[in-house]
Scaffold this motif. Structure first.
Motif, PDB file in Angstrom:
ATOM      1  N   THR A 330       0.908  -1.142   0.102  1.00 30.66           N
ATOM      2  CA  THR A 330       0.016  -0.061  -0.026  1.00 30.66           C
ATOM      3  C   THR A 330       0.971   1.289  -0.052  1.00 30.66           C
ATOM      4  OG1 THR A 330      -0.178  -0.112   2.420  1.00 30.66           O
ATOM      5  CG2 THR A 330      -1.849  -1.071   1.191  1.00 30.66           C
ATOM      6  N   ASP A 331       0.291   2.319  -0.554  1.00 31.80           N
ATOM      7  CA  ASP A 331       0.840   3.584  -0.548  1.00 31.80           C
ATOM      8  C   ASP A 331       2.635   3.702  -0.925  1.00 31.80           C
ATOM      9  OD1 ASP A 331       1.189   6.431  -0.219  1.00 31.80           O
ATOM     10  OD2 ASP A 331       1.355   6.283   1.979  1.00 31.80           O
ATOM     11  N   SER A 332       2.791   2.626  -1.930  1.00 37.24           N
ATOM     12  CA  SER A 332       4.260   2.336  -1.999  1.00 37.24           C
ATOM     13  C   SER A 332       5.118   3.634  -2.579  1.00 37.24           C
ATOM     14  CB  SER A 332       4.188   1.009  -3.072  1.00 37.24           C
ATOM     15  OG  SER A 332       3.702   1.421  -4.568  1.00 37.24           O
ATOM     16  N   PHE A 333       4.431   4.358  -3.456  1.00 34.56           N
ATOM     17  CA  PHE A 333       5.165   5.600  -4.190  1.00 34.56           C
ATOM     18  C   PHE A 333       5.668   6.442  -3.166  1.00 34.56           C
ATOM     19  CE2 PHE A 333       2.672   3.466  -7.629  1.00 34.56           C
ATOM     20  CZ  PHE A 333       3.731   2.849  -8.385  1.00 34.56           C
ATOM     21  N   ARG A 334       4.816   6.963  -2.211  1.00 35.98           N
ATOM     22  CA  ARG A 334       5.207   7.687  -0.969  1.00 35.98           C
ATOM     23  C   ARG A 334       6.222   7.277  -0.361  1.00 35.98           C
ATOM     24  NH1 ARG A 334       4.625   8.291   3.964  1.00 35.98           N
ATOM     25  NH2 ARG A 334       3.380   6.575   4.214  1.00 35.98           N
ATOM     26  N   ARG A 335       6.088   5.881   0.307  1.00 36.21           N
ATOM     27  CA  ARG A 335       6.965   5.200   0.939  1.00 36.21           C
ATOM     28  C   ARG A 335       8.447   5.015   0.407  1.00 36.21           C
ATOM     29  NH1 ARG A 335       3.437  -0.026   2.625  1.00 36.21           N
ATOM     30  NH2 ARG A 335       5.504  -0.399   3.730  1.00 36.21           N
ATOM     31  N   LEU A 336       8.333   4.761  -0.803  1.00 36.36           N
ATOM     32  CA  LEU A 336       9.501   4.186  -1.555  1.00 36.36           C
ATOM     33  C   LEU A 336      10.405   5.739  -1.684  1.00 36.36           C
ATOM     34  CD1 LEU A 336       8.428   1.788  -3.938  1.00 36.36           C
ATOM     35  CD2 LEU A 336      10.396   1.139  -2.175  1.00 36.36           C
ATOM     36  N   GLY A 337       9.522   6.657  -2.348  1.00 34.94           N
ATOM     37  CA  GLY A 337      10.044   7.923  -2.599  1.00 34.94           C
ATOM     38  C   GLY A 337      10.715   9.020  -1.626  1.00 34.94           C
ATOM     39  N   ASP A 338       9.998   8.816  -0.395  1.00 37.12           N
ATOM     40  CA  ASP A 338      10.262   9.633   0.881  1.00 37.12           C
ATOM     41  C   ASP A 338      11.012   9.004   1.866  1.00 37.12           C
ATOM     42  OD1 ASP A 338       8.392  11.480  -0.649  1.00 37.12           O
ATOM     43  OD2 ASP A 338       6.950  11.261   0.673  1.00 37.12           O
ATOM     44  N   HIS A 339      11.055   7.773   1.890  1.00 31.80           N
ATOM     45  CA  HIS A 339      11.930   7.242   2.945  1.00 31.80           C
ATOM     46  C   HIS A 339      12.673   5.906   2.657  1.00 31.80           C
ATOM     47  CE1 HIS A 339       9.007   9.048   5.823  1.00 31.80           C
ATOM     48  NE2 HIS A 339       8.227   8.827   5.042  1.00 31.80           N
ATOM     49  N   LEU A 340      12.085   4.789   1.814  1.00 33.69           N
ATOM     50  CA  LEU A 340      13.152   3.715   1.640  1.00 33.69           C
ATOM     51  C   LEU A 340      14.223   4.133   0.706  1.00 33.69           C
ATOM     52  CD1 LEU A 340       9.936   1.288   1.504  1.00 33.69           C
ATOM     53  CD2 LEU A 340      11.908   1.092   3.344  1.00 33.69           C
ATOM     54  N   LEU A 341      13.842   4.501  -0.369  1.00 32.42           N
ATOM     55  CA  LEU A 341      15.042   4.783  -1.354  1.00 32.42           C
ATOM     56  C   LEU A 341      16.049   5.631  -1.154  1.00 32.42           C
ATOM     57  CD1 LEU A 341      12.790   4.274  -4.595  1.00 32.42           C
ATOM     58  CD2 LEU A 341      14.318   2.578  -3.639  1.00 32.42           C
ATOM     59  N   PRO A 342      15.716   6.884  -0.501  1.00 35.53           N
ATOM     60  CA  PRO A 342      16.832   7.870  -0.272  1.00 35.53           C
ATOM     61  C   PRO A 342      17.618   7.261   0.954  1.00 35.53           C
ATOM     62  CG  PRO A 342      14.764   8.934  -0.377  1.00 35.53           C
ATOM     63  CD  PRO A 342      14.238   7.461  -0.504  1.00 35.53           C
ATOM     64  N   ALA A 343      17.265   6.481   1.827  1.00 31.95           N
ATOM     65  CA  ALA A 343      17.882   6.128   3.004  1.00 31.95           C
ATOM     66  C   ALA A 343      18.850   5.031   2.192  1.00 31.95           C
ATOM     67  CB  ALA A 343      17.109   5.488   4.056  1.00 31.95           C
ATOM     68  N   PHE A 344      18.312   4.020   1.650  1.00 31.69           N
ATOM     69  CA  PHE A 344      19.203   3.199   0.776  1.00 31.69           C
ATOM     70  C   PHE A 344      20.032   3.775  -0.009  1.00 31.69           C
ATOM     71  CE2 PHE A 344      20.005   0.175  -2.792  1.00 31.69           C
ATOM     72  CZ  PHE A 344      20.544  -0.836  -2.153  1.00 31.69           C
ATOM     73  N   ASP A 345      19.783   4.632  -0.910  1.00 34.94           N
ATOM     74  CA  ASP A 345      20.740   5.366  -1.895  1.00 34.94           C
ATOM     75  C   ASP A 345      22.090   6.114  -0.949  1.00 34.94           C
ATOM     76  OD1 ASP A 345      21.355   6.490  -4.365  1.00 34.94           O
ATOM     77  OD2 ASP A 345      20.799   8.353  -3.617  1.00 34.94           O
ATOM     78  N   ARG A 346      21.584   6.660   0.140  1.00 35.57           N
ATOM     79  CA  ARG A 346      22.874   7.301   0.802  1.00 35.57           C
ATOM     80  C   ARG A 346      23.673   6.336   1.519  1.00 35.57           C
ATOM     81  NH1 ARG A 346      21.712  11.438   5.464  1.00 35.57           N
ATOM     82  NH2 ARG A 346      23.794  11.970   6.244  1.00 35.57           N
ATOM     83  N   ALA A 347      22.978   5.140   1.925  1.00 35.53           N
ATOM     84  CA  ALA A 347      23.919   4.001   2.707  1.00 35.53           C
ATOM     85  C   ALA A 347      24.844   3.199   1.584  1.00 35.53           C
ATOM     86  CB  ALA A 347      22.818   3.282   3.757  1.00 35.53           C
ATOM     87  N   PHE A 348      23.950   2.917   0.667  1.00 34.27           N
ATOM     88  CA  PHE A 348      24.919   1.916  -0.070  1.00 34.27           C
ATOM     89  C   PHE A 348      25.752   2.767  -1.027  1.00 34.27           C
ATOM     90  CE2 PHE A 348      24.249  -1.181  -4.045  1.00 34.27           C
ATOM     91  CZ  PHE A 348      25.282  -2.031  -3.276  1.00 34.27           C
ATOM     92  N   SER A 349      25.404   3.900  -1.308  1.00 31.89           N
ATOM     93  CA  SER A 349      26.571   4.734  -2.061  1.00 31.89           C
ATOM     94  C   SER A 349      27.989   4.862  -1.054  1.00 31.89           C
ATOM     95  CB  SER A 349      26.157   5.984  -2.555  1.00 31.89           C
ATOM     96  OG  SER A 349      25.531   6.670  -1.471  1.00 31.89           O
ATOM     97  N   ALA A 350      27.434   5.214   0.132  1.00 33.01           N
ATOM     98  CA  ALA A 350      28.693   5.500   1.059  1.00 33.01           C
ATOM     99  C   ALA A 350      29.446   4.309   1.168  1.00 33.01           C
ATOM    100  CB  ALA A 350      27.879   5.873   2.569  1.00 33.01           C
ATOM    101  N   LEU A 351      28.867   2.922   1.340  1.00 33.02           N
ATOM    102  CA  LEU A 351      29.588   1.756   1.379  1.00 33.02           C
ATOM    103  C   LEU A 351      30.535   1.534   0.364  1.00 33.02           C
ATOM    104  CD1 LEU A 351      30.009  -1.113   2.888  1.00 33.02           C
ATOM    105  CD2 LEU A 351      28.279  -1.637   1.375  1.00 33.02           C
ATOM    106  N   LEU A 352      29.931   1.763  -0.979  1.00 41.59           N
ATOM    107  CA  LEU A 352      30.758   1.404  -2.059  1.00 41.59           C
ATOM    108  C   LEU A 352      31.930   2.657  -2.000  1.00 41.59           C
ATOM    109  CD1 LEU A 352      27.949   1.183  -4.857  1.00 41.59           C
ATOM    110  CD2 LEU A 352      29.378  -0.646  -3.828  1.00 41.59           C
TER     111      LEU A 352
END
Length: 462
Positions: A330-352
């Motif tokens: 449910t409500d996937s685009f808000r949850r992904l766009g506002d929360h999940l993807l930005p946090a993953f993008d930041r953390a995974f890029s920092a690890l690389l």
């Protein structure tokens, strides 16, 4: 807590009594004891330097199942009932586009490979996770399955069994919490299964964003300082001498293995340093993000740098409806766009970046995946449902060709169109990268040999 219990009485050469009993029957078929020992040594010894590309692996598991159409394989030309609201953006690699909410990773696509054609038939969280985490299909697919002693081992347990173990460090660390299903029970595939508790993960649980976070198992408690620990060890040795017979039985052996492993950690300066997340500068911690998953990735980097062969980092959330769950019905685009993807993008890029800056990229394999993908069609609550038939995953480091896109999906992202890849193949690729022979055998509870993996190395990304 520490999971390091023995799985059976082992002889000095590392064979269980059951394995030794098999030698009699094997001799009748031409495989006598010397050849059996030679085969075991070939599997259990140190990785072959000429073949192994990785010293360690960081296994990232996004519990809940990220949608391939909103991450690595957007479908802007799909029918409206299938097309999401996110736009694809260009990346550093010409011709490769990923989600607009992964801008940092878009600038680093030359450092990782995307597989857009991973497929399996599972649609249940637990048994799909089992397949992804072990490289073996669950024998009884369905809902709410929990661990048993007859399970295939998690990839980390197999690495602990067949890879050289570091001195004073665990062979497999899992953090920051185990994954549980909807009924609160542990999801299968996170433990040692048929290999026994000797090869279970060292589990680090807790909120790694806390300033006072610590791992008690690697430090000597204050109440045992000043010789009290040595006194207790002496008492234990005395009791062992009085119960020599019992200590030779499987439960006694298991306790001995657990004690020995725990003491190696408590007395290990290397372990204490590796687990000390507070030693990281504030700017580094902030670069990853003060998020439980992000700080777990940072600790994973510290652990592989210290020599731990495999670290599993779970992105875990107890609720399927909150902003930290990848189970976006449910409500996937808000949850992904506002929360999940930005946090993953930041953390995974920092690890690389961190692995590259520390010279660890060439010797550290990184994998990022969930238990399945999401349905091609968007449901009535603006989400997507469970879908194992196609998902996208990412691999980086240790010989993986950066900038590669392996395989493709059909127009709506529902099925592989080219180069299908299985969870078995992912497991085989991890083992091969670490120099572990794919033909190594394990024994099921009935003493029957089982091949480590039936998968094939994904050569197209190496």
């Amino acid at each position: 807590m520490l999971h390091l219990f023995g799985s059976g009485v082992r002889l000095c050469d590392g064979l269980t009594r059951r394995e030794l009993l098999r030698v009699g029957g094997l001799a009748l078929t031409g495989l006598a004891l010397p050849r059996l020992l030679e085969a075991r040594a070939a599997c259990a010894g140190a990785p072959q330097a000429s073949r192994a590309r990785a010293k360690s692996c960081i296994q990232i598991f996004l519990w809940g199942g990220p949608a391939q159409q909103e991450t690595w394989d957007l479908k802007p030309d799909a029918p409206s009932a299938h097309r999401g609201t996110f736009r694809p953006i260009a990346s550093r690699v010409p011709g490769t586009q990923i989600c607009e909410h992964l801008p940092l990773l878009a600038e680093r696509t030359d450092r990782f490979a995307i597989i857009r054609s991973l497929t399996h038939p599972g649609v249940n969280h637990g048994t799909s996770a089992y397949h992804m985490l072990t490289g073996h299909m669950h024998p009884s697919p369905g809902t709410l399955r929990h661990p048993t002693k007859s399970d295939m081992p998690g990839i980390g347990s197999a690495v602990a069994r067949f890879h050289a173990s570091p001195a004073g460090l665990p062979a497999w660390v899992a953090l920051p919490s185990i994954v549980r299903d909807g009924d609160g029970g542990e999801v299968p595939g996170q433990g040692p299964g048929i290999l026994g508790q000797r090869y279970a993960p060292f589990l680090v649980e807790g909120d790694l964003t806390r300033g006072d976070f610590a791992v008690p198992a690697v430090t000597v408690p204050a109440e045992l300082a000043g010789g009290r620990l040595a006194h207790r060890l002496g008492l234990r040795e005395a009791l062992d001498r009085q119960a020599d017979y019992l200590s030779r039985q499987p439960p006694g052996q298991a306790l001995n293995a657990s004690y020995d492993a725990a003491l190696r950690l408590i007395g290990s300066a290397a372990a204490e340093r590796a687990f000390d997340l507070s030693a990281e500068p504030a700017r580094v911690r902030e670069r990853y993000g003060m998020h439980h998953f992000a700080q777990a990735l940072l600790l994973a980097r510290r652990l592989v740098e210290a020599g731990v062969p495999l670290v599993t980092v779970y992105w875990n959330s107890p609720s399927n409806a909150d902003n930290q769950s990848w189970d976006t019905h449910t409500d996937s685009f808000r949850r992904l766009g506002d929360h999940l993807l930005p946090a993953f993008d930041r953390a995974f890029s920092a690890l690389l970046d961190d692995l590259s800056q520390r010279g660890l990229s060439d010797e550290t394999l990184v994998t990022a995946m969930g238990e399945f993908g999401r349905t091609p069609k968007i449901n009535r609550t603006a989400g997507r449902d469970h879908w194992g038939f196609c998902q996208s995953i990412v691999l980086a480091g240790a010989g993986v060709r950066g900038g590669v896109v392996h395989g493709s999906s059909d127009r709506s992202g529902g099925y592989p169109a080219t180069c299908p890849v299985s969870p078995d193949d992912v497991a085989a690729t991890i083992f091969d990268s670490l120099g572990i022979e794919l033909g190594c055998e394990m024994l099921d509870p009935q003493g029957r040999p089982i091949r480590l993996t039936g998968g094939a190395v994904i050569g197209g990304i190496l």
